[in-house]
Design a protein around this motif. Structure first.
Motif, PDB file in Angstrom:
ATOM      1  N   ASP A  30     -12.594  -7.177   0.139  1.00 48.59           N
ATOM      2  CA  ASP A  30     -12.358  -5.807  -0.320  1.00 48.59           C
ATOM      3  C   ASP A  30     -10.890  -5.558  -0.660  1.00 48.59           C
ATOM      4  OD1 ASP A  30     -15.048  -5.134  -0.058  1.00 48.59           O
ATOM      5  OD2 ASP A  30     -14.789  -4.588   2.052  1.00 48.59           O
ATOM      6  N   ASP A  31     -10.025  -6.458  -0.274  1.00 48.26           N
ATOM      7  CA  ASP A  31      -8.591  -6.312  -0.540  1.00 48.26           C
ATOM      8  C   ASP A  31      -8.162  -7.033  -1.822  1.00 48.26           C
ATOM      9  OD1 ASP A  31      -8.118  -4.816   1.801  1.00 48.26           O
ATOM     10  OD2 ASP A  31      -8.056  -6.643   2.991  1.00 48.26           O
ATOM     11  N   ILE A  32      -9.098  -7.249  -2.731  1.00 46.53           N
ATOM     12  CA  ILE A  32      -8.802  -7.973  -3.967  1.00 46.53           C
ATOM     13  C   ILE A  32      -7.660  -7.324  -4.749  1.00 46.53           C
ATOM     14  CG2 ILE A  32      -9.733  -8.435  -6.273  1.00 46.53           C
ATOM     15  CD1 ILE A  32     -12.152  -9.526  -5.012  1.00 46.53           C
ATOM     16  N   GLU A  33      -7.619  -6.012  -4.772  1.00 46.48           N
ATOM     17  CA  GLU A  33      -6.544  -5.339  -5.508  1.00 46.48           C
ATOM     18  C   GLU A  33      -5.182  -5.709  -4.918  1.00 46.48           C
ATOM     19  OE1 GLU A  33      -9.228  -3.602  -4.269  1.00 46.48           O
ATOM     20  OE2 GLU A  33     -10.293  -3.377  -6.166  1.00 46.48           O
ATOM     21  N   LYS A  34      -5.097  -5.802  -3.599  1.00 47.14           N
ATOM     22  CA  LYS A  34      -3.838  -6.193  -2.948  1.00 47.14           C
ATOM     23  C   LYS A  34      -3.482  -7.640  -3.285  1.00 47.14           C
ATOM     24  CE  LYS A  34      -4.564  -3.105   0.959  1.00 47.14           C
ATOM     25  NZ  LYS A  34      -4.961  -3.036   2.365  1.00 47.14           N
ATOM     26  N   ILE A  35      -4.497  -8.506  -3.282  1.00 46.48           N
ATOM     27  CA  ILE A  35      -4.262  -9.913  -3.600  1.00 46.48           C
ATOM     28  C   ILE A  35      -3.778 -10.046  -5.041  1.00 46.48           C
ATOM     29  CG2 ILE A  35      -5.348 -12.169  -3.870  1.00 46.48           C
ATOM     30  CD1 ILE A  35      -7.367 -11.226  -1.678  1.00 46.48           C
ATOM     31  N   ALA A  36      -4.447  -9.373  -5.955  1.00 44.37           N
ATOM     32  CA  ALA A  36      -4.086  -9.458  -7.370  1.00 44.37           C
ATOM     33  C   ALA A  36      -2.695  -8.905  -7.645  1.00 44.37           C
ATOM     34  CB  ALA A  36      -5.127  -8.718  -8.211  1.00 44.37           C
ATOM     35  N   ALA A  37      -2.234  -7.988  -6.803  1.00 47.14           N
ATOM     36  CA  ALA A  37      -0.915  -7.382  -7.012  1.00 47.14           C
ATOM     37  C   ALA A  37       0.227  -8.247  -6.484  1.00 47.14           C
ATOM     38  CB  ALA A  37      -0.869  -6.009  -6.335  1.00 47.14           C
ATOM     39  N   LEU A  38      -0.096  -9.298  -5.738  1.00 53.10           N
ATOM     40  CA  LEU A  38       0.958 -10.145  -5.179  1.00 53.10           C
ATOM     41  C   LEU A  38       1.678 -10.925  -6.267  1.00 53.10           C
ATOM     42  CD1 LEU A  38      -0.896 -11.681  -2.098  1.00 53.10           C
ATOM     43  CD2 LEU A  38       0.883  -9.927  -2.059  1.00 53.10           C
ATOM     44  N   LYS A  39       2.977 -11.099  -6.086  1.00 51.68           N
ATOM     45  CA  LYS A  39       3.739 -11.998  -6.947  1.00 51.68           C
ATOM     46  C   LYS A  39       3.456 -13.417  -6.479  1.00 51.68           C
ATOM     47  CE  LYS A  39       7.393  -8.627  -7.335  1.00 51.68           C
ATOM     48  NZ  LYS A  39       8.633  -8.199  -6.730  1.00 51.68           N
ATOM     49  N   GLU A  40       3.648 -14.383  -7.350  1.00 53.39           N
ATOM     50  CA  GLU A  40       3.333 -15.770  -7.001  1.00 53.39           C
ATOM     51  C   GLU A  40       4.033 -16.210  -5.718  1.00 53.39           C
ATOM     52  OE1 GLU A  40       3.418 -20.280  -8.814  1.00 53.39           O
ATOM     53  OE2 GLU A  40       3.863 -18.603 -10.127  1.00 53.39           O
ATOM     54  N   GLU A  41       5.279 -15.847  -5.545  1.00 55.67           N
ATOM     55  CA  GLU A  41       6.021 -16.271  -4.349  1.00 55.67           C
ATOM     56  C   GLU A  41       5.560 -15.567  -3.071  1.00 55.67           C
ATOM     57  OE1 GLU A  41       8.448 -13.054  -6.386  1.00 55.67           O
ATOM     58  OE2 GLU A  41       7.490 -14.907  -7.066  1.00 55.67           O
ATOM     59  N   GLU A  42       4.736 -14.547  -3.197  1.00 58.93           N
ATOM     60  CA  GLU A  42       4.203 -13.833  -2.032  1.00 58.93           C
ATOM     61  C   GLU A  42       2.850 -14.374  -1.587  1.00 58.93           C
ATOM     62  OE1 GLU A  42       5.988  -9.363  -2.728  1.00 58.93           O
ATOM     63  OE2 GLU A  42       4.158  -9.925  -3.801  1.00 58.93           O
TER      64      GLU A  42
END
Length: 192
Positions: free
Chosen positions: A36-48
């Protein structure tokens, strides 16, 4: 049907992240604990992005609903620290030595091995890195994934390479004669 779509998207994100080089480790985003946290995952920068953390979230969502993500994340951290300590005891810190120390640690010290009784990876334990950590047996998906998760935390430039029905790793160093790492076969290296 909505859950299936979320699982598909989550798995796609994991594969996409795994196809990027594992250069830097950043502390996992603790609030990412489910699909359910896909939006948070998608918002991460590559280094995060923490490949190990997200692989554990995926395992919890798909196979192990009671999985203690923090416990297995701590095991990944301990493996990383062990390899760092072992690297301090060798006389050189080059790409070849890093690969050899990491492979020796996983295969000899921890006893990880390819599960020859499940070459298709059908067992639940052969589909997740926590399953690999528990049984010490894995598949051509989980063994490279574990290597990749720890390599990212060590800041080693390792990334996955997909072959038909198989995944192996490559250490990104043009000066290294044999860059490919076969995690399922004792970690041998080659340039083929």
């Amino acid at each position: 049907m909505i859950v299936l779509n979320k699982v598909t998207v989550f798995f796609s994100i994991i594969l996409l992240m795994s196809s990027t080089r594992a250069f830097s480790y950043s502390y996992p985003v603790k609030e990412i604990r489910s699909i359910d946290d896909i939006e948070k995952i998608a918002a991460l920068k590559e280094e995060e992005i923490d490949i190990g953390w997200l692989a554990l979230v995926f395992a919890k969502e798909t196979h192990y609903p009671d999985l203690d993500i923090d416990r297995y994340n701590n095991l990944l951290n301990m493996m990383t620290l062990d390899i760092k300590i072992k690297m301090q005891s060798v006389s050189q810190d080059d790409s070849d030595t890093r690969i050899r120390v990491m492979n020796t640690y996983f295969i000899k010290a921890l006893g990880f091995q390819y599960d020859r009784d499940d070459i298709q990876g059908r067992k639940k334990s052969n589909r997740t890195i926590n399953g690999l950590m528990d049984t010490r047996k894995g598949s051509c998906w989980t063994m490279p994934l574990l290597h990749l998760a720890v390599a990212q935390r060590l800041n080693y430039p390792i990334y996955p390479v997909s072959a038909p029905q198989h995944i192996f790793l490559r250490y990104d160093d043009p000066g290294l004669e044999m860059q490919n790492i076969e995690a399922t076969a004792g970690g041998y290296t080659s340039n083929e």
